[in-house]
Enzyme design. Structure first.
Site, PDB file in Angstrom:
ATOM      1  N   ARG A 129       0.883  -1.157   0.070  1.00  0.00           N
ATOM      2  CA  ARG A 129       0.023   0.113  -0.164  1.00  0.00           C
ATOM      3  C   ARG A 129       0.760   1.315   0.034  1.00  0.00           C
ATOM      4  O   ARG A 129       0.577   2.257  -0.535  1.00  0.00           O
ATOM      5  CB  ARG A 129      -0.978   0.155   1.169  1.00  0.00           C
ATOM      6  N   ASP A 161     -10.413  -4.320   8.054  1.00  0.00           N
ATOM      7  CA  ASP A 161      -9.453  -5.388   8.655  1.00  0.00           C
ATOM      8  C   ASP A 161     -10.142  -6.107   9.822  1.00  0.00           C
ATOM      9  O   ASP A 161      -9.920  -7.086  10.207  1.00  0.00           O
ATOM     10  CB  ASP A 161      -8.081  -4.750   8.949  1.00  0.00           C
ATOM     11  N   ARG A 208     -12.768  -8.421   8.995  1.00  0.00           N
ATOM     12  CA  ARG A 208     -12.319  -9.596   8.508  1.00  0.00           C
ATOM     13  C   ARG A 208     -12.097 -10.598   9.672  1.00  0.00           C
ATOM     14  O   ARG A 208     -12.367 -11.426   9.535  1.00  0.00           O
ATOM     15  CB  ARG A 208     -11.341  -9.380   7.476  1.00  0.00           C
ATOM     16  N   HIS A 230      -3.233   0.801   8.574  1.00  0.00           N
ATOM     17  CA  HIS A 230      -3.911  -0.144   7.652  1.00  0.00           C
ATOM     18  C   HIS A 230      -3.013  -0.617   6.482  1.00  0.00           C
ATOM     19  O   HIS A 230      -2.904  -0.105   5.247  1.00  0.00           O
ATOM     20  CB  HIS A 230      -5.138   0.524   6.820  1.00  0.00           C
TER      21      HIS A 230
END
Length: 216
Positions: free
Chosen positions: A93, A153, A156, A180
């Protein structure tokens, strides 16, 4: 400068890729807004997504969904920024920083100059860095520029824990904290199922056993 009037039932999505389009579809189903505007560098893309999602309105609450421009952001209660370069295989990312900062420089000032008075929500990656970039580029106070952070996150994690424990994931309360990305961590010590600590549940179910030692 006159105070901008906010339409509390109006949302704007900037970026009509997979995330942006899916988010607008979810907002349409939620019934939270009566007006949703889609903005994209590709106007045809925004118009196509707006038409497709509008066709679901007969099964939801009455609302207007259409492709627009930055002028439509002026009185919006919330502007969601999902525009940005996608993450390619092998990229982290953080590798997206330069590309997406450049994109933000073409978006955020356009919103700010419309005297935008609502909330700005950033969901593009790397979200933590881009949220700070959005604050600086917009000049908005920090409490009005929010990043999606580790919400996905954590969702999940809750789902996988619910699946592993055979319980409703809505009863699982667990969080991933930090950036993140690769440096995020799970806050295991606070994880619980309906208030019962995860460690106790695992121990009761025999997922692990504490080894006790004693002095001889």
């Amino acid at each position: 400068m006159t105070k901008q009037i906010i339409n509390s039932k109006k949302a704007v999505m900037v970026g009509c890729g997979f995330v942006g389009s899916a988010s607008v579809f979810a907002l349409m189903q939620s019934g939270l807004f009566t007006e949703i505007v889609l903005i994209d560098a590709d106007k045809n893309k925004a118009e196509g997504e707006a038409m497709d999602i509008s066709h679901g309105v007969p099964f939801a609450s009455p609302m207007k969904i259409y492709a627009g421009d930055y002028d439509d952001a002026a009185d919006a209660a919330i502007v969601i920024i999902s525009a940005g370069a996608g993450q390619k295989p092998g990229e982290t990312r953080l590798d997206l920083v330069n590309k997406n900062v450049a994109i933000f420089k073409s978006i955020i000032p356009e919103i700010a100059k419309r005297n935008f008075a609502g909330i700005m929500l950033v969901v593009a990656n790397p979200v933590d860095i881009l949220t700070q970039v959005a604050i600086k580029l917009s000049g908005l106070p920090e409490n009005r520029v929010i990043g999606s952070g580790t919400v996905l996150d954590s969702a999940r994690l809750r789902y996988r824990l619910g699946e592993h424990l055979s319980v409703d994931s809505r009863s699982v309360h667990a969080f991933i904290v930090g950036e993140h990305g690769d440096s995020e961590v799970v806050a295991w010590s606070s994880a619980n199922v309906s208030g019962v600590p995860l460690s106790e549940i695992c121990e009761m179910r025999g997922h692990y056993k504490h080894k006790k030692t004693r002095k001889k």
